[in-house]
Design an enzyme around this catalytic site. Structure first.
Site, PDB file in Angstrom:
ATOM      1  N   ILE A  81       0.832  -1.205   0.000  1.00  0.00           N
ATOM      2  CA  ILE A  81       0.000   0.000   0.000  1.00  0.00           C
ATOM      3  C   ILE A  81       0.868   1.258   0.000  1.00  0.00           C
ATOM      4  O   ILE A  81       0.360   2.369  -0.025  1.00  0.00           O
ATOM      5  CB  ILE A  81      -0.973  -0.008   1.209  1.00  0.00           C
ATOM      6  CG1 ILE A  81      -0.217  -0.191   2.538  1.00  0.00           C
ATOM      7  CG2 ILE A  81      -1.991  -1.135   1.035  1.00  0.00           C
ATOM      8  CD1 ILE A  81      -1.128  -0.157   3.779  1.00  0.00           C
ATOM      9  N   ALA A 100      16.211  -8.548  -1.833  1.00  0.00           N
ATOM     10  CA  ALA A 100      15.686  -8.094  -3.127  1.00  0.00           C
ATOM     11  C   ALA A 100      16.487  -6.911  -3.673  1.00  0.00           C
ATOM     12  O   ALA A 100      16.667  -6.791  -4.890  1.00  0.00           O
ATOM     13  CB  ALA A 100      14.213  -7.710  -2.976  1.00  0.00           C
ATOM     14  N   HIS A 127      -4.240  -4.331  -3.184  1.00  0.00           N
ATOM     15  CA  HIS A 127      -4.712  -4.203  -1.797  1.00  0.00           C
ATOM     16  C   HIS A 127      -4.928  -2.747  -1.389  1.00  0.00           C
ATOM     17  O   HIS A 127      -4.945  -2.434  -0.204  1.00  0.00           O
ATOM     18  CB  HIS A 127      -3.726  -4.869  -0.838  1.00  0.00           C
ATOM     19  CG  HIS A 127      -3.710  -6.369  -0.929  1.00  0.00           C
ATOM     20  ND1 HIS A 127      -2.786  -7.163  -0.302  1.00  0.00           N
ATOM     21  CD2 HIS A 127      -4.542  -7.221  -1.582  1.00  0.00           C
ATOM     22  CE1 HIS A 127      -3.040  -8.438  -0.568  1.00  0.00           C
ATOM     23  NE2 HIS A 127      -4.094  -8.507  -1.357  1.00  0.00           N
ATOM     24  N   THR A 180       7.215 -11.849  -1.114  1.00  0.00           N
ATOM     25  CA  THR A 180       5.885 -12.133  -0.549  1.00  0.00           C
ATOM     26  C   THR A 180       5.884 -13.537   0.052  1.00  0.00           C
ATOM     27  O   THR A 180       6.488 -14.456  -0.497  1.00  0.00           O
ATOM     28  CB  THR A 180       4.753 -11.923  -1.583  1.00  0.00           C
ATOM     29  OG1 THR A 180       3.512 -12.294  -0.984  1.00  0.00           O
ATOM     30  CG2 THR A 180       4.967 -12.693  -2.862  1.00  0.00           C
ATOM     31  N   CYS A 222     -15.693  13.845   2.121  1.00  0.00           N
ATOM     32  CA  CYS A 222     -15.444  13.350   0.760  1.00  0.00           C
ATOM     33  C   CYS A 222     -15.491  14.524  -0.218  1.00  0.00           C
ATOM     34  O   CYS A 222     -16.500  15.235  -0.282  1.00  0.00           O
ATOM     35  CB  CYS A 222     -16.495  12.303   0.379  1.00  0.00           C
ATOM     36  SG  CYS A 222     -16.358  11.796  -1.354  1.00  0.00           S
TER      37      CYS A 222
HETATM   38  N1  APR Z   1      14.236  -9.245   0.222  1.00  0.00           N
HETATM   39  C1  APR Z   1      13.432 -10.250  -0.234  1.00  0.00           C
HETATM   40  N2  APR Z   1      12.443 -10.787   0.494  1.00  0.00           N
HETATM   41  C2  APR Z   1      12.254 -10.320   1.737  1.00  0.00           C
HETATM   42  C3  APR Z   1      13.065  -9.285   2.291  1.00  0.00           C
HETATM   43  C4  APR Z   1      14.092  -8.750   1.473  1.00  0.00           C
HETATM   44  N3  APR Z   1      14.892  -7.777   1.887  1.00  0.00           N
HETATM   45  N4  APR Z   1      12.620  -9.033   3.550  1.00  0.00           N
HETATM   46  C5  APR Z   1      11.609  -9.865   3.782  1.00  0.00           C
HETATM   47  N5  APR Z   1      11.373 -10.646   2.704  1.00  0.00           N
HETATM   48  C6  APR Z   1      10.324 -11.658   2.518  1.00  0.00           C
HETATM   49  C7  APR Z   1      10.006 -12.485   3.752  1.00  0.00           C
HETATM   50  O1  APR Z   1      10.837 -13.618   3.795  1.00  0.00           O
HETATM   51  C8  APR Z   1       8.541 -12.838   3.541  1.00  0.00           C
HETATM   52  O2  APR Z   1       8.402 -14.043   2.800  1.00  0.00           O
HETATM   53  O3  APR Z   1       9.141 -10.944   2.245  1.00  0.00           O
HETATM   54  C9  APR Z   1       8.009 -11.687   2.683  1.00  0.00           C
HETATM   55  C10 APR Z   1       7.083 -10.754   3.412  1.00  0.00           C
HETATM   56  O4  APR Z   1       5.935 -11.462   3.768  1.00  0.00           O
HETATM   57  P1  APR Z   1       4.676 -10.799   4.480  1.00  0.00           P
HETATM   58  O5  APR Z   1       5.137  -9.963   5.614  1.00  0.00           O
HETATM   59  O6  APR Z   1       3.718 -11.895   4.765  1.00  0.00           O
HETATM   60  O7  APR Z   1       4.109  -9.796   3.375  1.00  0.00           O
HETATM   61  P2  APR Z   1       3.181 -10.082   2.110  1.00  0.00           P
HETATM   62  O8  APR Z   1       3.433 -11.414   1.516  1.00  0.00           O
HETATM   63  O9  APR Z   1       3.307  -8.889   1.233  1.00  0.00           O
HETATM   64  O10 APR Z   1       1.740 -10.067   2.771  1.00  0.00           O
HETATM   65  C11 APR Z   1       0.620 -10.195   1.947  1.00  0.00           C
HETATM   66  O11 APR Z   1      -0.914  -9.856   3.760  1.00  0.00           O
HETATM   67  O12 APR Z   1      -1.250  -8.648   5.722  1.00  0.00           O
HETATM   68  C12 APR Z   1      -1.654  -8.815   4.410  1.00  0.00           C
HETATM   69  O13 APR Z   1      -2.642  -7.293   2.934  1.00  0.00           O
HETATM   70  C13 APR Z   1      -1.443  -7.555   3.614  1.00  0.00           C
HETATM   71  O14 APR Z   1      -0.510  -7.231   1.419  1.00  0.00           O
HETATM   72  C14 APR Z   1      -0.356  -7.935   2.634  1.00  0.00           C
HETATM   73  C15 APR Z   1      -0.563  -9.425   2.469  1.00  0.00           C
END
Ligand code: APR
Length: 244
Positions: free
Chosen positions: A94, A220, A110, A177, A137
């Site tokens: 977001i 990343a 999202h 993710t 609004c």
């Molecule tokens: N480089 C690569 N990957 C990374 C790094 C990095 N520097 N730091 C963290 N990660 C990875 C973690 O290992 C993890 O698998 O990023 C991922 C983050 O996961 P989440 O915190 O679960 O985030 P995300 O997958 O975006 O969550 C999805 O869940 O809470 C809801 O709506 C919210 O959009 C979000 C959705």
């Protein structure tokens, strides 16, 4: 391997982690010191709208303190320099770091911190300042604004557009993710049915890892710029080693 044309890139909180935005799934199960049920569900909002407005106002304001990192910038470079087809970023984030990194073709499935949604008229309005229950609004004049964020239990935005992108794709990248939250977590299986390759970038294997054709582990901010340079140089992903 078939020629790569359109590239679809799913991003999650991990791509913004090196910019200083904490990821969602921390070990304590809290998101920015709050229970997810309180700040990221329609029920939490009904219970305490003031808390929810303050929570997202704080995250919105914090965007001023962070900047895009080399991973965001590399995806913008890919979009600019890739000549064989389109490059689309589908983000679960977001924040606005893809746009500030230079990407133009970004889908926020999202929602966005810098947008507000009117419960009365349905308008999505760009919103830079704090919000509260008293915010009005700009379209209908009612005090019915809520953060323009897709909460748990709500339908993500732009699903038709995303399905259409995936069906026209020929390479799928998933960056930072955890693969826990659907429908985004299921995109790689759609890609597998469509029959084109996929690459996961993460620190460690995500929950969906076994569905990916290739994996690249590391931060990343390092792995994505390196991958983009090589892809632009060679036009293919033959430099990656297939997972067994
Ligand atoms: N480089 C690569 N990957 C990374 C790094 C990095 N520097 N730091 C963290 N990660 C990875 C973690 O290992 C993890 O698998 O990023 C991922 C983050 O996961 P989440 O915190 O679960 O985030 P995300 O997958 O975006 O969550 C999805 O869940 O809470 C809801 O709506 C919210 O959009 C979000 C959705």
């Amino acid at each position: 391997m078939a020629e790569i044309r359109n590239i679809v890139i799913l991003t999650g909180a991990g791509i913004s982690q090196e910019s200083g935005i904490p990821t969602f799934r921390s070990e304590d199960g809290l998101w920015e010191q709050h229970r997810v049920e309180d700040v990221a569900t329609p029920e939490g909002y009904i219970r305490d709208p003031d808390l929810v407005h303050r929570f997202y106002s704080r995250l919105r304001k914090n965007l001023d303190n962070v900047k895009p990192n080399p991973a965001h910038e590399a995806l913008a470079r890919l979009e600019k320099e890739w000549r064989r087809g389109s490059v689309t970023v589908v983000t679960q984030n977001i924040d606005d770091l893809h746009e500030r990194g230079g990407s133009k073709n970004v889908i926020h499935m999202h929602g966005e911190l810098k947008s507000i949604l009117c419960k009365e008229c349905g308008a999505h309005t760009r919103w830079e300042q704090d919000s509260s229950e008293d915010s009005v609004c700009p379209v209908c004049g009612k005090k019915e604004l809520r953060p323009d964020i897709v909460w748990f239990g709500e339908m993500p935005y732009f699903m038709e557009e995303i399905d259409s992108c995936l069906s026209r794709g020929s390479l799928f990248l998933s960056i930072g993710t955890s693969g826990v939250v659907y429908p985004a977590a299921g995109f790689v299986r759609t890609v597998n049915r469509l029959g084109y390759p996929s690459v996961e970038f993460n620190l460690t294997p995500s929950l969906q890892n076994s569905s990916f054709t290739y994996s690249v582990y590391g931060k990343a901010g390092v792995t994505v710029p390196d991958f983009v340079s090589r892809l632009l140089e060679s036009g293919s992903i033959d430099f990656l080693k297939k997972q067994s």
